[in-house]
Scaffold this active site. Structure first.
Site, mmCIF file in Angstrom:
data_model
loop_
_atom_site.group_PDB
_atom_site.id
_atom_site.type_symbol
_atom_site.label_atom_id
_atom_site.label_comp_id
_atom_site.label_asym_id
_atom_site.label_seq_id
_atom_site.Cartn_x
_atom_site.Cartn_y
_atom_site.Cartn_z
ATOM 1 N N TYR A 121 0.833 -1.206 0.000
ATOM 2 C CA TYR A 121 0.000 0.000 0.000
ATOM 3 C C TYR A 121 0.870 1.259 0.000
ATOM 4 C CZ TYR A 121 -4.612 -2.086 0.880
ATOM 5 O OH TYR A 121 -5.803 -2.757 0.773
ATOM 6 N N LYS A 172 3.757 -15.246 2.197
ATOM 7 C CA LYS A 172 3.942 -15.937 0.917
ATOM 8 C C LYS A 172 5.440 -16.121 0.748
ATOM 9 C CE LYS A 172 2.500 -17.577 -3.055
ATOM 10 N NZ LYS A 172 1.731 -18.846 -3.158
ATOM 11 N N ASP A 204 -2.209 -18.407 0.304
ATOM 12 C CA ASP A 204 -3.208 -19.138 -0.493
ATOM 13 C C ASP A 204 -3.828 -20.263 0.333
ATOM 14 O OD1 ASP A 204 -0.672 -20.259 -0.535
ATOM 15 O OD2 ASP A 204 -0.719 -20.854 -2.653
ATOM 16 N N ASP A 228 -6.056 -7.302 4.089
ATOM 17 C CA ASP A 228 -7.207 -6.693 3.417
ATOM 18 C C ASP A 228 -8.068 -7.779 2.787
ATOM 19 O OD1 ASP A 228 -8.813 -4.669 2.218
ATOM 20 O OD2 ASP A 228 -7.750 -5.007 0.328
ATOM 21 N N ASP A 232 -11.958 -9.670 4.336
ATOM 22 C CA ASP A 232 -13.258 -9.720 3.637
ATOM 23 C C ASP A 232 -13.768 -11.159 3.579
ATOM 24 O OD1 ASP A 232 -12.988 -6.983 3.114
ATOM 25 O OD2 ASP A 232 -13.746 -7.169 1.056
HETATM 26 C C1 IPM Z 1 -10.209 -1.825 4.090
HETATM 27 C C2 IPM Z 1 -10.617 -1.226 2.789
HETATM 28 C C3 IPM Z 1 -9.579 -0.191 2.383
HETATM 29 C C4 IPM Z 1 -8.245 -0.908 2.260
HETATM 30 C C5 IPM Z 1 -9.942 0.562 1.100
HETATM 31 C C6 IPM Z 1 -11.284 1.228 1.205
HETATM 32 C C7 IPM Z 1 -8.873 1.548 0.729
HETATM 33 O O1 IPM Z 1 -10.799 -2.200 1.816
HETATM 34 O O2 IPM Z 1 -10.034 -1.074 5.077
HETATM 35 O O3 IPM Z 1 -10.068 -3.049 4.146
HETATM 36 O O4 IPM Z 1 -7.944 -1.472 1.203
HETATM 37 O O5 IPM Z 1 -7.485 -0.920 3.231
HETATM 38 MG MG MG Z 2 -10.674 -4.154 2.534
#
Ligand code: IPM
Ligand code: MG
Length: 342
Positions: A121, A172, A204, A228, A232
Site C-alpha cells: 500500500y 507468501k 493461499d 485486506d 473480507d
Molecule cells: C479496508 C478497505 C480499504 C483498504 C480501502 C477502502 C482503501 O478495503 O479497510 O479493508 O484497502 O485498506
Molecule cells: Mg478491505
C-alpha cells in the site's frame, strides 16, 4: 451508517463529545481535498476517529490523491495507525446467514491483526508511467523493515496471550522476499511469548483454511494487503461484510487510552446508497471498539456488543442478512432495536 453508531455511542456515553467533519467523497464533492485541513485539525485534537466508509465510483478512474480512499491512506500513514484489529465472531442466531455450514462455525472467534502502514500500500516507487520504449507500465512496491514487523507481531502475541494462545502468521514466503523477512522476524519475537504457539501459513493456503476450519484460528497475523483480502473473506463467515468492525491503533496514547481510528472493514456500498437499508452493525460495533481501546471503557463496549447480539438473537435482520422468509428491517429500524436493547 456512522450516524447510527454515534446515536448508540451517545446513549451509552453522553459525556463523549462527537463532532462531525467531511472526509473522502463528501469532502471531494464539496470541492475540498479528500482529507481537508479542518478535518485533520479536528482529528488532531480528538481522542479517536469514528470513520464512515470510503469509495465512490465517480472517482474510480482518478489518481489515488484525487480519490476518497486517499483520506484513509493519509490518516493511517500520518497517525502511524499500524495495528489494524478485525475481530470476527459469530453473532448468536446468525449461523444460517453464513455462507458456510453451521457446524463449521461452532466456536468461531478469531481476530485478524493486519499490518496497516507498510507493504504494497505504501512502498515506493508506486506509479503508472510510460517506459522508454513507449509502453505503458505500472509499479507497486512491497516493502517492509524489520521493526515494522516486530511491532505488529508483538500486538498479535499480546492479544493471543489473552485469548487462546495461538498466532497464525500468514505470508507468501515461497515467493516473496518481504514474506521471508516477515517469517524470520515473527519467529524471532515468538520466544518472548512462551505461552503462545505460532503457526505459519502461506496466504493461499490460509484463504482455503479460513473456509475449511475457521473455528481453529485464534489470532491471524498478516501484512497489509493479505490482511485486506483475508478479512473480507473472514467477514462472510459471519453472514455479511456489514457486520465487521475494526480498530486501527498506533503509537499515540497509552494502553486502553490509545488514539485510534474505528471503521467498518468494508468500503461504501454505492449500489444501495441512499436507500436506508445498509447494515449498521459494523459501524455500531466500531463504536464499541472505540470505547474499549480509546476510552478504556470495557463496560460501555460490552454493553453495545451485547445489545447488538440481543438484537440479532431476537430475529432482527437487515437486508443483507435476511433470508427469503425473514422480514428485512431498514437501517433506522435496526438501530432503534439496538438502542432499545442497550
Ligand atoms: C479496508 C478497505 C480499504 C483498504 C480501502 C477502502 C482503501 O478495503 O479497510 O479493508 O484497502 O485498506
Ligand atoms: Mg478491505
Amino acid at each position: 451508517m456512522t450516524g447510527a453508531a454515534v446515536r448508540v455511542l451517545q446513549k451509552v456515553r453522553p459525556d463523549v463529545e462527537c463532532v462531525q467533519a467531511d472526509v473522502g467523497g463528501a469532502a471531494l464533492r464539496a470541492s475540498k481535498p479528500a482529507l481537508p485541513e479542518e478535518t485533520r485539525a479536528l482529528c488532531d485534537r480528538s481522542d479517536a476517529i469514528l470513520f464512515g466508509s470510503v469509495g465512490l465510483p465517480e472517482y474510480d478512474g482518478k489518481p489515488l490523491v484525487e480519490r476518497p480512499e486517499y483520506a484513509l491512506f493519509l490518516l493511517r500513514r500520518d497517525y502511524e495507525l499500524y495495528a489494524n484489529l478485525r475481530p470476527v465472531r459469530l453473532l448468536r442466531g446468525l449461523e444460517s446467514a453464513s455462507s458456510l455450514k453451521p457446524e463449521l462455525l461452532e466456536g468461531l472467534d478469531l481476530i485478524v491483526v493486519r499490518e496497516l502502514t507498510g507493504g504494497i500500500y505504501f512502498g515506493t516507487p508506486k506509479e503508472q508511467r510510460i517506459a522508454s520504449d513507449g509502453i505503458e507500465e505500472a509499479v507497486d512496491t512491497m516493502f517492509y523493515r524489520a521493526p515494522e514487523i516486530e511491532r505488529i507481531a508483538r500486538v498479535a502475541f499480546e492479544l493471543a496471550g489473552n485469548r487462546r494462545n495461538l498466532v497464525t502468521s500468514v505470508d507468501k514466503q515461497n515467493i516473496l522476499e518481504t514474506s521471508r523477512l516477515w517469517r524470520r522476524v515473527v519467529d524471532r519475537i515468538a520466544p518472548e511469548y512462551p505461552g503462545v504457539r505460532v503457526a505459519h501459513l502461506l496466504v493461499d493456503n490460509a484463504a482455503m483454511q479460513l473456509v475449511r476450519r475457521p473455528a481453529e484460528f485464534d489470532v491471524l497475523l498478516t501484512e497489509n494487503m493479505f490482511g485486506d483480502i483475508l478479512s473480507d473473506e473472514a467477514a462472510m463467515l459471519t453472514g455479511s461484510i456489514g457486520n465487521l468492525p475494526s480498530a486501527s491503533l498506533g503509537t499515540k496514547g497509552e494502553p486502553g487510552k490509545q488514539f485510534g481510528l474505528y471503521e467498518p472493514i468494508s468500503g461504501t456500498a454505492p449500489d444501495i446508497a441512499g436507500r436506508g437499508i445498509a447494515n449498521p452493525t459494523a459501524a455500531i460495533l466500531s463504536a464499541a471498539m472505540l470505547l474499549r481501546h480509546s476510552f478504556a471503557d470495557e463496560t460501555g463496549a460490552t454493553k453495545i456488543e451485547n445489545a447488538v447480539e440481543r438484537t440479532f438473537a431476537d430475529g432482527a435482520r437487515t437486508a443483507d442478512l435476511a433470508t427469503a422468509n425473514e422480514k428485512a428491517l431498514s437501517s433506522a429500524e435496526f438501530t432503534e432495536r439496538v438502542l432499545a436493547n442497550l
